[in-house]
Write a protein that holds these residues in place. Structure first.
Motif, short mmCIF file in Angstrom:
data_model
loop_
_atom_site.label_atom_id
_atom_site.label_comp_id
_atom_site.label_asym_id
_atom_site.label_seq_id
_atom_site.Cartn_x
_atom_site.Cartn_y
_atom_site.Cartn_z
N PHE A 1 8.39 -5.14 2.79
CA PHE A 1 6.88 -5.73 3.16
C PHE A 1 6.48 -6.43 4.07
N ILE B 1 6.38 -8.53 -4.75
CA ILE B 1 4.86 -8.60 -3.81
C ILE B 1 3.56 -9.50 -4.08
N GLU C 1 0.57 -2.09 -2.55
CA GLU C 1 0.46 -3.44 -2.36
C GLU C 1 -0.39 -4.83 -2.10
N LEU D 1 2.95 -5.73 4.91
CA LEU D 1 2.39 -6.49 3.13
C LEU D 1 2.10 -8.13 4.16
N ASP E 1 1.28 3.40 -0.59
CA ASP E 1 1.97 2.35 -1.19
C ASP E 1 1.66 1.24 -0.65
#
Length: 521
Positions: free
Chosen positions: A300, A269, A493, A303, A489
Motif C-alpha cells: 500500500f 486498508i 483504496e 495509499l 484500485d
C-alpha cells in the motif's frame, strides 16, 4: 606631525572614520624588543566591550601600529556588552590579573612560550605607544562614541551571521520509521557512505519504532557506530511517540509491522489510517519546515503516501513514494534477456500503483554499451523494443514475472528497498542524471489523464532540489483500458480508507500488454 589615517577594512566604522594620530614620519622600533639576535615580534591582545569608546580608540591606534611596524601584531577580541563582565572576570581569574574596565590589553611574550603579561587598559596602552613607538592619538570623544556604536552594530551582525552559518553546518536530521524492519539494516550503510547527501553533509540519524523494538534498535545503533563513518555525527533511538520527528529534515517511512490479524482486505486498508494520521500530525508539529518525506516498502505504498499528504497538508508537496524498486526489477529482467547489465538500461517508466496494478512502459527505454553489430561511443543507445524481437516474451513471461513479484512483494526485499530509497533521495538532493527519466509516486494533478487526488507513479526528473513531472514526453499516451486498470484500485483504496466506500472490489482483467506501442495497449 598629525597623520590622518583611515585604517583598512575591519569593522565598517573604520572605513569612514578619520583617525588623528600624532607620530613621527616613521614609527620607531621598540627598544625593549631589540636583542643581539635581531628584533623579536611584539604581539598584543586587545579585548573590549563592543560599545566601549575607549576600546574603539585603542583599536584604531593598534591598527595604525600594525600597519606601520612589520614586527607589531595585534589580536582583537570583541565581546557583547551582556557578556563582557562575566568574560572579563573569568579571564582575570584564569591569569591571576586585576582589571575591571574595558578595554583590557596584554602582551603575549612570544620568546617565552606565549605567556601573557598584562599591560592594562586604554591609558596604559596609550602610554606604551608614546614611550616605545612615539605615537599618540587625538581622537575626539564624539568620534569615539560614534565608532563605538557602529562597532556594536557590526558585532551584532557578525553574531547573527555566525548563528546562520552554524545552522548551515548543523547535521541533517534523518528519521527512519519502523526502523526494526530489515530494510533499515541495509539502508543505514548507504546513507552514511556520503553517496546520498554528499561528502559535505553530516548526518544525525534517529531510529524510530515501538517500545517493543527498542532492544533491536539499540543493537542496530551500536553496529552503526562500528561503521566509523566520517559523515555520521550521531545515531540515536526514539520510542516515545510525542518526540517523533523533532527537527527532521528527512523522514523515511518503511513498512510498519503488526502482530494484529487482519481477516478482510477492507480492514487491512483501514488499518493504515491511524498510523498515517499520527505520523502526519507529528511531522506537521515537530519536523523542520523543509522536511522531505519518502515512502518506501512493498504494501500500500501509494495509499500510505496519499494519507500522509492528507494529514500533513502543509508539506504535501514534499511527500513522495519510491517506485525505483519496481523499475529496478524490470531493468534486471530486461538485462537478463539481452545479456547485458541492468545499469546499461535506462528510461523504463513505471506507471500507476507501485505495490499493485502498474504498467511497465518500455516505449522510451534504451540500452547503452550493448554489444551487437551496431556499436558506438558510451553515449550511444538503442531502443529496447528494437532489440527484443520476442513480443510473446515481453507480453507473456516478462509481464507475468513482474506482476507476480509485485503481488507477493518479493521484488522489494530489504536490500532493494534500501537501494531504491537511497537512490531517490540522492536524486532529490543532487538531481537525476541529465536527460534520464525517473519513476516516482506523486500526487496527480490530472497529468496524462490520471484522475486528480491519487498518488500515481509517473515519469519525472529531479533538479534544483525538487522534482518535475515530464508532461512534455512524446508518444506516451495511455489507453483508457490500461488507465482504468491502474486507477480503479487506487481510487477504491482511498475511498475505503476514508470510510466513503464499504466494500473493495479489486479490478479484474487479463494480463494486458505493457509496452508494445500499438493500439492494443
Amino acid at each position: 606631525m598629525v597623520d590622518p589615517y583611515s585604517p583598512a577594512p575591519a569593522p565598517r566604522s573604520r572605513a569612514s572614520a578619520p583617525l588623528s594620530l600624532s607620530a613621527p614620519a616613521r614609527p620607531r622600533r621598540p627598544r625593549c624588543l631589540e636583542t643581539g639576535r635581531g628584533v623579536l615580534m611584539a604581539k598584543f591582545v586587545l579585548a573590549g566591550r563592543a560599545d566601549c569608546p575607549y576600546y574603539a580608540k585603542a583599536e584604531l591606534l593598534a591598527d595604525y601600529l600594525q600597519k606601520n611596524l612589520p614586527d607589531f601584531r595585534i589580536h582583537k577580541i570583541t565581546q557583547h556588552p551582556h557578556v563582557w563582565e562575566e568574560w572579563l572576570e573569568h579571564l582575570c581569574e584564569k591569569n591571576k590579573w586585576s582589571h575591571t574596565t574595558s578595554p583590557i590589553i596584554w602582551r603575549e611574550l612570544l620568546d617565552r612560550g606565549g605567556k601573557g603579561m598584562l599591560l592594562g587598559g586604554y591609558n596604559e596602552f596609550l602610554e606604551h605607544a608614546q614611550l616605545y613607538y612615539s605615537v599618540t592619538s587625538s581622537m575626539t570623544t564624539e568620534l569615539m562614541k560614534m565608532i563605538a556604536q557602529e562597532n556594536l552594530e557590526t558585532h551584532v551582525e557578525k553574531e547573527l551571521e555566525g548563528e546562520s552559518l552554524k545552522g548551515l553546518l548543523s547535521p541533517l536530521q534523518v528519521w527512519i520509521t519502523s526502523a526494526s524492519a530489515p530494510a533499515c539494516y541495509n539502508l543505514i550503510p548507504i546513507l552514511t557512505s556520503g553517496e546520498v547527501f554528499g561528502t559535505q553533509t553530516e548526518l544525525s540519524i534517529v531510529l524510530f519504532d515501538s517500545k517493543d523494538a527498542e532492544e533491536k534498535l539499540h543493537i542496530l545503533a551500536s553496529e552503526t557506530h562500528d561503521l566509523v563513518s566520517p559523515f555520521l555525527r550521531s545515531i540515536s533511538v526514539c520510542t516515545r511517540v510525542q518526540e517523533a520527528f523533532r527537527q527532521a529534515h528527512v523522514v523515511i517511512v518503511l513498512d510498519d509491522s503488526t502482530d494484529k490479524e487482519v481477516y478482510a482486505l477492507e480492514e487491512c486498508i483501514r488499518s493504515r489510517v491511524p498510523l498515517c494520521r499520527l505520523y502526519g500530525y507529528l511531522i506537521e508539529k515537530n519536523a523542520h519546515d523543509s522536511v522531505r518525506v519518502i515512502v518506501g516498502g512493498k504494501t500500500f505504498v501509494n495509499l500510505k503516501t496519499v494519507l500522509l499528504m492528507r494529514y500533513a497538508p502543509s508539506i504535501a508537496h514534499n511527500i513522495v513514494a519510491v517506485a525505483l524498486g519496481v523499475e529496478g526489477q524490470a531493468r534486471a529482467a530486461l538485462a537478463r534477456k539481452l545479456r547485458t547489465t541492468p545499469a546499461s538500461i535506462k528510461d523504463v517508466i513505471i506507471w500507476g500503483n507501485i505495490s499493485g496494478n502498474n504498467y511497465v512502459d518500455l516505449r522510451k527505454a534504451k540500452v547503452y554499451r550493448y554489444e551487437s553489430a551496431i556499436w558506438g561511443p558510451p553515449y550511444f543507445s538503442r531502443p529496447i523494443l528494437s532489440l527484443i524481437f520476442d513480443s510473446e516474451w515481453v507480453n507473456g513471461e516478462f509481464v507475468t514475472t513482474l506482476r507476480k513479484l509485485t503481488a507477493t512483494g518479493q521484488q522489494l526485499r530489504g536490500m532493494l528497498t534500501a537501494h531504491s530509497i537511497a537512490t531517490t533521495l540522492k536524486y532529490w538532493y543532487h538531481g537525476s542524471p541529465p536527460g534520464e527519466i525517473v519513476s516516482l509516486g506523486v500526487l496527480s494533478e490530472g497529468q496524462f489523464g490520471v484522475p486528480e487526488g491519487i498518488v500515481f507513479s509517473m515519469p519525472v526528473k529531479f533538479e534544483n532540489g525538487t522534482w518535475k513531472v515530464l508532461t512534455d514526453l512524446k508518444d506516451v499516451e495511455i489507453s483508457e483500458k490500461v488507465m482504468t486498470r491502474m486507477t480503479s484500485d487506487l481510487i477504491q483504496e482511498k475511498l475505503v480508507a476514508l470510510g466513503d466506500l464499504i466494500n473493495f472490489q479489486p479490478y479484474q482483467s487479463v494480463a494486458a500488454p505493457v509496452c508494445i506501442p500499438t493500439s492494443s495497449v
